[in-house]
Write an enzyme that holds these catalytic residues in place. Sequence first.
Site, PDB file in Angstrom:
ATOM      1  N   TRP A 199       0.842  -1.195   0.000  1.00  0.00           N
ATOM      2  CA  TRP A 199       0.000   0.000   0.000  1.00  0.00           C
ATOM      3  C   TRP A 199       0.885   1.256   0.000  1.00  0.00           C
ATOM      4  O   TRP A 199       1.856   1.353   0.730  1.00  0.00           O
ATOM      5  CB  TRP A 199      -0.915  -0.015   1.244  1.00  0.00           C
ATOM      6  N   ASP A 478     -14.115   2.541  -5.201  1.00  0.00           N
ATOM      7  CA  ASP A 478     -13.045   2.146  -4.283  1.00  0.00           C
ATOM      8  C   ASP A 478     -13.233   0.701  -3.832  1.00  0.00           C
ATOM      9  O   ASP A 478     -14.327   0.115  -3.953  1.00  0.00           O
ATOM     10  CB  ASP A 478     -13.094   3.097  -3.073  1.00  0.00           C
ATOM     11  N   ASP A 548      -2.408   5.802  -3.075  1.00  0.00           N
ATOM     12  CA  ASP A 548      -2.785   6.757  -2.032  1.00  0.00           C
ATOM     13  C   ASP A 548      -1.622   7.660  -1.664  1.00  0.00           C
ATOM     14  O   ASP A 548      -1.801   8.627  -0.932  1.00  0.00           O
ATOM     15  CB  ASP A 548      -3.254   6.006  -0.777  1.00  0.00           C
TER      16      ASP A 548
HETATM   17  C1  DGJ Z   1      -8.940   4.909  -0.215  1.00  0.00           C
HETATM   18  C2  DGJ Z   1      -8.717   5.728  -1.451  1.00  0.00           C
HETATM   19  O1  DGJ Z   1      -7.566   5.324  -2.096  1.00  0.00           O
HETATM   20  C3  DGJ Z   1      -8.677   7.200  -1.056  1.00  0.00           C
HETATM   21  O2  DGJ Z   1      -8.369   7.992  -2.160  1.00  0.00           O
HETATM   22  C4  DGJ Z   1      -9.997   7.580  -0.465  1.00  0.00           C
HETATM   23  O3  DGJ Z   1     -11.008   7.491  -1.438  1.00  0.00           O
HETATM   24  C5  DGJ Z   1     -10.305   6.692   0.717  1.00  0.00           C
HETATM   25  N1  DGJ Z   1     -10.201   5.295   0.383  1.00  0.00           N
HETATM   26  C6  DGJ Z   1     -11.695   6.960   1.253  1.00  0.00           C
HETATM   27  O4  DGJ Z   1     -12.060   6.080   2.221  1.00  0.00           O
END
Ligand code: DGJ
Length: 742
Positions: A199, A478, A548
């Site tokens: 991640w 998501d 992220d």
């Molecule tokens: C994980 C995503 O990658 C983020 O950009 C965001 O949308 C969050 N989830 C929201 O919970």
Amino acid sequence: MITVDERDKVFHLSNGRISYLFYVMDTEQLGHLYFGKALDKRGKYLHMVEKAYRPMTTCIREGDLCTSYEHLRQEYPCYGTSDYRYPALEVQGEDGSSISSLKYQGYEMIKGKRHLAGLPATYTEEDDEAATVEIMMKDTWRNLEVVLSYTIFRDVDAIARSVRFVNRGGGVLFLDRAMSMSVDMPDADYQSVQLSGAWSRERSVKVRDLETGITSVSSMRGHSSHHHNPFFALKRKNTTERSGEVYGFSLVYSGNFLAQAEVDNYQVLRVMLGINPFGFRWKLGPQDSFTTPEAVMVFSAQGLNGMSRQFHRLYRKRLARGYWRDRERPVLINNWEATQFDFDENDLLRFARKAKECGIEMFVLDDGWFGERNDDKKGLGDWKANRDKLPDGIEGLAEKIEALGMKFGLWFEPEMVNMDSDFFRDHPDYIIRTPGRDASHGRNQYVLDFSRKEVVDAVYGQMYELLSKAKISYIKWDMNRSISECYSAAYPADQQGEIFHRYMLGVYDLHERLLQAFPELLIESCSSGGGRFDAGMLYYAPQGWTSDDSDAIERLKIQYGTSFSYPLSCMGAHVSACPNEQVGRRTPIETRGNVACTGAFGYEHDLDQLSDEEIEIVKKQVAFYKENRRFIAEGDFYRLLSPFEGNFGAWEVAAEDGSRAMATVTRILSEVNGPYRRLPLCGLRKDQEYHIAGRYNSYDAYGDELMQYGLILEDRSSGSVTEGNGRCEDFLSVVYEIKAKF
Ligand code: DGJ
């Protein structure tokens, strides 16, 4: 593009640049001959079959001392009849035996390419863009029909493969391993290149030498994963980004996968790619069929960049599809990093107004807008607006955003549920869990059992309702956890091995239904960043949230690695706040803009936090992206300097006709009194004169000079910077625009 030598039973697929050859052996199994740079079609080829008499430890055919499957290069090897390498197929009958043996039955030529029902796949628009041959094989003893499909593309150096199984017998069969492709290559002198990470550091480039034994990457998490990507390449040791031979393998699939290279003890290399056999068992009743996902194989003699360009061309134009495939993607602003769950309608409208002022075209409302969702413990699954935050609901907010002259986008996590939600209270049996065992959660959420149609229907119903009432132009889809305790209450014991794959089919089905109902909807896929960033998703969602980690310096590596297989048009890349939320780093706003604008561009920022000077820079970035986005999305991409190997990350986009290019060069740490530097470019016309505009300087040069001598870099070192002659600090980046002079 496909010829058959009927006498020798040799099949030759060639588009004039690459050739793929296989033949029917005396034993009727399919044998591999050649894959690589095109061979002329005059040849007889069977001399390429290498056989030897190796009597010790080898199991041979009665009456034929040289034929052992252990020593024959094959196309779709089976388990149990004298080949001791891993097979592509393993099927068990009711008698408990897992031995099978495929025999050639015939072939069918198809113009273009067949659609794979329920699965993402490459496609053709005109019949003459590709040719397909389907080879009919059969295990006569089991009455199992196996159809091996091979497509060669006219304009891209790629072969697409998939396999269809039909049980023509009266009993039940279990597929325990059904790879999408397998190929036995004549030598093993390669390095494998894989994209691995975790991640927020997805798709790091890892290179290792092949050795006798197995080199593999895989996922058994229920999604392709942050950890390994369903892609790998095999390159010669001296192959670089710019030259040398390389094979690329990519699976058009988003679930559990296995990519494996097995070097046997005679230096023959077996490569296979497909659904991970671990945890997989598919029951085939009489007349049932099963189709594997598609695998794409690319060959390039122009280095890793050459391989990537083939994938990019194919995936941009003949995997991505629909309304958004060829359209310019809107510049968006997303509220997640700025607000997380803590916002109300006024905050959002303030955001949107400021964004509009900067030229941003779409406002995306992320997580936290629905149910009781004020943190990650509640509400997931209740796709109705939280009226405390949004008094006029999503319809009202969308209308107000549209009235500002912007498009509106919305976040969903369709596959998940919190136990503290109305949806779960109404349907406690809808989650994936193994009876009698604790169900693990991830981020307080549980996975809905998308292998069941009624579950997909229930989610579709909620999404359809909202999408048909509110003006929603985009959704961010998501998926924030892996699957555990995989088991479906709806299937009997002997079908539990199907659940991971059925789950993916359910996810694809929901995408398909939404796109059928709302063809102009732009879907951006996401899975805690890039946990499901794969070719399968690209078929439904032409862009994906790459990671992220939005820090520009981290993104150099993430986007560089991602580009090995995926085009820029699909890499969601945003400018975010400083210090960066994930790594706390402060980078110049220009650098954040430069790195993000070689992707599907946007902002992840409360723009009111920026100074007037920074807002002016944002306006310029947005204008620059709008002016150049088609060129960036459709140009040829070249990786120039690897951030995995040094202090620079550099890449280039060049128009296919060489009329212009854009090079983005980022120096990570500043230096004192550094060397002069040049960077050879790619993809230009050698006799064309270009004008080069950097940040501080501009000059004219010919294409051959720029490609051979190189672009002169402006990275100023401390000690060489004088007033008005540039800045010297960490994380500086320059975009060079190179345009043909007429
Ligand atoms: C994980 C995503 O990658 C983020 O950009 C965001 O949308 C969050 N989830 C929201 O919970």
